[in-house]
Design an enzyme around this catalytic site. Structure first.
Site, PDB file in Angstrom:
ATOM      1  N   HIS A  72       0.833  -1.210   0.000  1.00  0.00           N
ATOM      2  CA  HIS A  72       0.000   0.000   0.000  1.00  0.00           C
ATOM      3  C   HIS A  72       0.868   1.262   0.000  1.00  0.00           C
ATOM      4  CE1 HIS A  72      -4.032  -1.772   1.602  1.00  0.00           C
ATOM      5  NE2 HIS A  72      -3.505  -2.500   0.645  1.00  0.00           N
ATOM      6  N   TYR A 200      -9.311   5.241   7.564  1.00  0.00           N
ATOM      7  CA  TYR A 200      -9.456   5.574   8.984  1.00  0.00           C
ATOM      8  C   TYR A 200     -10.542   6.644   9.074  1.00  0.00           C
ATOM      9  CZ  TYR A 200      -4.972   3.235  10.009  1.00  0.00           C
ATOM     10  OH  TYR A 200      -3.970   2.309  10.157  1.00  0.00           O
ATOM     11  N   PRO A 292      -3.910   0.441  18.733  1.00  0.00           N
ATOM     12  CA  PRO A 292      -3.685  -0.030  17.360  1.00  0.00           C
ATOM     13  C   PRO A 292      -3.830   1.038  16.282  1.00  0.00           C
ATOM     14  CG  PRO A 292      -5.802  -0.794  18.183  1.00  0.00           C
ATOM     15  CD  PRO A 292      -5.120  -0.131  19.336  1.00  0.00           C
ATOM     16  N   LYS A 296       1.345   0.142  14.929  1.00  0.00           N
ATOM     17  CA  LYS A 296       2.758   0.037  15.282  1.00  0.00           C
ATOM     18  C   LYS A 296       3.125  -1.196  16.112  1.00  0.00           C
ATOM     19  CE  LYS A 296       4.547   3.428  13.212  1.00  0.00           C
ATOM     20  NZ  LYS A 296       4.252   2.806  11.935  1.00  0.00           N
ATOM     21  N   TYR A 383       3.913   6.791   9.992  1.00  0.00           N
ATOM     22  CA  TYR A 383       3.119   5.611   9.620  1.00  0.00           C
ATOM     23  C   TYR A 383       3.981   4.568   8.900  1.00  0.00           C
ATOM     24  CZ  TYR A 383      -1.052   2.962   8.411  1.00  0.00           C
ATOM     25  OH  TYR A 383      -2.006   1.978   8.314  1.00  0.00           O
TER      26      TYR A 383
END
Ligand code: APR
Ligand code: PHB
Length: 388
Positions: A72, A200, A292, A296, A383
């Site tokens: 991704h 998200y 979560p 990580k 990220y």
């Protein structure tokens, strides 16, 4: 019995450490309190940073990961009915790999079986002894007998509820903890993912997340109350709640189906310092937990294990420096990941105590992400992961 390193816990951390040590010719034994099937039954997150992928490659379990994992280059963030893409690759030059932790565990278990090194499953009453002496040991009961394994080092890879951290005298360890006033209700289903990237969702009804395990299997989450019981949540209730939090175009293309698994997890930030006590080392969830939201958890576990593997291999070559700075090296990354995970959690969730001011600040911060490349890059850099 005697070995060089006893690894307590055969989750991803313990199995990966076992793989790295075995490859370097260091004798090790894994001692796990549950069965292999139980360990494989736990569904957890599935976003890997490049560093974690490299380490799995190094351990020799990269084949299926590269064949089946989904690469991704971006994630989406949704709020106020809109969707915004964070171009991870464009902003950082890096991508992440989506591949379930269950599959990683399965691959590492196969590697372990092939290595011929011993793994004791269903070990009862595991205890650690003499961590400050030259000959520490691990004891457990199995089949009505008590077994003692003497070793040079003990690796505590036994997760948040494990025995290793709990065995450290209170005056030698500092615990930092933050518990969030909500949980995540997760559902796994054999339905195609809503989109080709993760979404998200910030919504007044609560956070939502659209993730995936493959092109035909999806993982979805909704923020829930800590008082909620899983029995209260029918599949239909879950899908309805998720749909209510999604922007209209996404809600319209959501494909629903029967759940394969459904569970509630509380959210917590936690760090234990230091991570070395004499000849006992903590790694992975035994030493730290992140909520979560930043994806990580597994990545931090992989870094710990990478550093610990390097340290132990160095020790047996007569180079103790890496082992001596294990704790310090890990904790620097851990606190960076703790900060990021706490920030993502604060940005994306609805807090029971927050009023209109907090809500407006959240919306301003999301707006800032869209209009400032620096803000978007900061998110993206964290990220995709810090360099090892
Ligand atoms: N004796 C032996 N084994 C134990 C004991 C004990 N007293 N207590 C716990 N264990 C085992 C657990 O049964 C489990 O299989 O230790 C293992 C720890 O595994 P995890 O909890 O998966 O922790 P870790 O391997 O560090 O993996 C970290 O898991 O929670 C996620 O986000 C996290 O992805 C990250 C990963
Ligand atoms: C998951 O797929 O389970 C997942 C993905 C990203 C997260 C958390 C969980 O941030």
């Amino acid at each position: 019995m005697r070995t060089q390193v006893v690894i307590v816990g055969a989750g991803p951390s313990g199995l990966l450490l076992g793989g790295l040590l075995s490859k370097a010719g260091i004798d090790n034994m894994l001692v796990e309190q549950r069965s292999g099937e139980y360990v494989l039954g736990r569904i957890r997150a599935g976003v890997l940073e490049q560093g974690a992928v490299d380490m799995l490659d190094e351990a020799g379990v990269g084949a299926r990961l590269h064949a089946e994992g989904l690469v991704h280059g971006g994630i989406e963030i949704s709020w106020a009915g809109g969707r915004h893409r964070i171009d991870l690759h464009g902003l950082t030059g890096k991508r992440v790999m989506v591949y379930g932790q269950t599959e990683i565990t399965r691959d590492l278990m196969h590697l372990r079986e092939g290595s011929g090194r011993p793994t004791v499953y269903e070990a009862e009453s595991v205890s650690v002894h003499d961590i400050d002496g030259a000959r520490p040991s691990v004891r457990y009961h199995k089949d009505g007998q008590t077994h003692t394994i003497e070793c040079d080092f003990i690796a505590g890879c036994d997760g948040f509820h494990g025995v290793c951290r709990a065995s450290v005298p209170k005056d030698r360890i500092t615990l930092h903890e933050k518990v969030y006033p909500f949980g995540w209700l997760g559902l796994l289903a054999d339905v195609p993912p809503l989109s080709h990237e993760l979404i998200y969702v910030n919504h007044e009804r609560g956070f939502g997340l659209c993730s995936m395990r493959s092109r035909t299997r999806s993982r979805y989450y909704v923020q829930c109350s800590l008082d909620d019981r899983i029995e209260q949540w029918s599949d239909q209730a879950f899908w309805n709640e998720l749909r209510a939090r999604l922007p209209a175009d996404a809600a319209a293309s959501l494909v629903t189906g029967p759940s394969l698994e459904k569970s509630i997890a509380p959210l917590r930030s936690f760090v234990a310092e230091p991570m070395r006590f004499g000849r006992l080392f903590l790694a992975g969830d035994a030493a730290h937990i992140v909520p979560p939201t930043g994806a990580k958890g597994l990545n931090l576990a992989a870094t710990d294990v990478g550093y610990l593997g390097q340290g132990l291999i160095g020790h047996y070559k007569g180079q103790p420096a890496d082992l001596d700075r294990y704790s310090e090296r890990c904790l620097r990354r851990i606190w960076r990941a703790e900060r990021f995970s706490w920030w993502m959690t604060s940005l994306m969730h609805t807090f029971p105590t927050s009023g209109s001011f907090d809500r407006k600040v959240q919306l301003a911060e999301l707006d800032y992400l869209v209009h400032s490349e620096a803000a978007a890059r900061a998110l993206a850099e964290n990220y995709v992961g810090l360099p090892m």
